[in-house]
Design a protein around this motif. Structure first.
Motif, PDB file in Angstrom:
ATOM      1  N   ILE A 167       0.854  -1.188   0.000  1.00 23.20           N
ATOM      2  CA  ILE A 167       0.000   0.000   0.000  1.00 23.20           C
ATOM      3  C   ILE A 167       0.890   1.238   0.000  1.00 23.20           C
ATOM      4  O   ILE A 167       1.959   1.251   0.622  1.00 23.20           O
ATOM      5  N   ASN A 168       0.450   2.294  -0.702  1.00 25.58           N
ATOM      6  CA  ASN A 168       1.234   3.527  -0.712  1.00 25.58           C
ATOM      7  C   ASN A 168       0.361   4.740  -0.459  1.00 25.58           C
ATOM      8  O   ASN A 168      -0.868   4.625  -0.340  1.00 25.58           O
ATOM      9  N   ASN A 169       0.991   5.913  -0.371  1.00 24.12           N
ATOM     10  CA  ASN A 169       0.273   7.138  -0.025  1.00 24.12           C
ATOM     11  C   ASN A 169      -0.119   7.967  -1.241  1.00 24.12           C
ATOM     12  O   ASN A 169      -0.467   9.153  -1.103  1.00 24.12           O
TER      13      ASN A 169
ATOM     14  N   THR B 119      -6.567   4.506  -6.076  1.00 25.29           N
ATOM     15  CA  THR B 119      -7.141   3.308  -5.457  1.00 25.29           C
ATOM     16  C   THR B 119      -6.044   2.327  -5.047  1.00 25.29           C
ATOM     17  O   THR B 119      -5.156   1.999  -5.834  1.00 25.29           O
ATOM     18  N   GLN B 120      -6.124   1.868  -3.803  1.00 27.87           N
ATOM     19  CA  GLN B 120      -5.171   0.913  -3.250  1.00 27.87           C
ATOM     20  C   GLN B 120      -5.825  -0.472  -3.209  1.00 27.87           C
ATOM     21  O   GLN B 120      -7.011  -0.592  -2.907  1.00 27.87           O
ATOM     22  N   THR B 121      -5.032  -1.506  -3.514  1.00 27.43           N
ATOM     23  CA  THR B 121      -5.575  -2.863  -3.640  1.00 27.43           C
ATOM     24  C   THR B 121      -4.797  -3.856  -2.787  1.00 27.43           C
ATOM     25  O   THR B 121      -3.562  -3.850  -2.798  1.00 27.43           O
TER      26      THR B 121
ATOM     27  N   GLN C 120     -10.404  -3.222  -2.186  1.00 26.12           N
ATOM     28  CA  GLN C 120      -9.895  -1.902  -2.576  1.00 26.12           C
ATOM     29  C   GLN C 120     -10.398  -0.785  -1.672  1.00 26.12           C
ATOM     30  O   GLN C 120     -11.501  -0.826  -1.135  1.00 26.12           O
TER      31      GLN C 120
END
Length: 307
Positions: free
Chosen positions: A53-55, A59-61, A106
């Motif tokens: 995960i990043n900043n 959309t984060q998966t 997500q």
């Protein structure tokens, strides 16, 4: 008569050696054609968690799958019945990841409402699935500073430059202070260069044997690691480079992944399972675990190859 006797003896020796050579050759060919059947025990599948995960405001998966046996050619089964969230342990704010099918969960950040991940905050991953309660912890560390991406015009004349054209050099500095780790990702026209051989990770500026810190990444990181020397960048193509912060655990994990991928040849060691930083909180968990949880801060810069 002596020359005749010598000739007959020599011919007999030659014939004998020829027969011996043919027998040895036949034995060798026969041994090369032996079929060896390797029995591999079928193990219970692991739950594999892909949670990088990043900043970035996108959309984060998180992806959940089950492992398959070594010789199984089927696609890894997906896990779609889990509850997945990340909790900011500084503020106790939860971020729920919504199931989207095919094992994907997500979350879309919203800076306007403060639903984002913050540098220097610590985070806990929580997964509830089939009676298991799984967790992992990671701090979102700072990342490096990118000054620019420099074009290098090269005339190919053999390895490592097998094609004439443009290559790039990442002009970026390690954050000052020891203990920073990075994953540097290169994209060609939005396609991530994702081969294991292209994995580009760095501890600080890339040379931990000296006391130098906070300077440009060493040459193998900033140049060799961001290019494919079998294919130069062409006119009109876009190159994007991202520098992701990772923690020491992720850095060690990536090194093990690379070592296992390259583990072959005369001095190969027995294959080994790669550790996971995800654990079960309940007794007698249903699943053994694989994969990794990591939180990253990201800086990125792009350059277009001139015509």
């Amino acid at each position: 008569m002596k020359p005749q006797i010598f000739t007959i003896a020599k011919n007999n020796i030659f014939q004998s050696l020829t027969i011996m050579a043919l027998v040895i050759l036949a034995m060798f060919q026969s041994s090369c054609e032996d079929v060896i059947t390797v029995k591999v025990d079928n193990k219970e599948p692991k739950l594999v968690v892909d949670a990088f995960i990043n900043n970035l405001p996108e959309t984060q998966t998180i992806t959940l799958t089950k492992s398959v046996n070594y010789f199984d050619t089927n696609q890894a089964p997906t896990v779609n019945n889990a509850t997945v969230l990340i909790v900011d342990t500084n503020s106790l704010k939860p971020f729920f990841f919504i199931p989207k099918g095919e094992g994907k969960y997500q979350f879309t950040p919203n800076p306007a409402t403060g639903d984002t991940f913050a540098i220097n905050h610590a985070y806990a991953l929580l997964i509830l699935v089939d009676g298991d309660t799984l967790t992992s912890f990671c701090k979102l560390n700072r990342t490096a500073n990118i000054d620019s991406i420099r074009l290098v015009d090269v005339v190919g004349n053999g390895p490592p430059f097998n094609t004439t054209g443009y290559y790039v050099e990442l002009m970026a500095k390690d954050a000052f202070g020891k203990g920073d780790f990075y994953w540097i990702k290169t994209f060609r026209n939005d396609t991530f260069l994702s081969k294991i051989s292209q994995l580009n990770i760095s501890a600080d500026m890339g040379n931990t044997s000296t006391d130098v810190d906070g300077e440009l990444f060493i040459y193998p990181i900033r140049y060799n690691g961001v290019n494919d020397f079998f294919r130069s960048y062409k006119e009109g193509e876009e190159v994007r480079i991202e520098v992701h912060s990772i923690d020491a655990i992720a850095y060690a994990w990536f090194n093990l992944v690379r070592n296992e991928n390259q583990n072959g040849g005369l001095f190969a060691t027995p294959p080994a399972n790669i550790f996971s930083n995800i654990i079960a909180l309940n007794k007698n968990p249903k699943y053994k675990l694989g994969g990794l949880f990591n939180m990253s801060a990201v800086v990125a810069q792009s350059i277009k190859i001139p015509k």
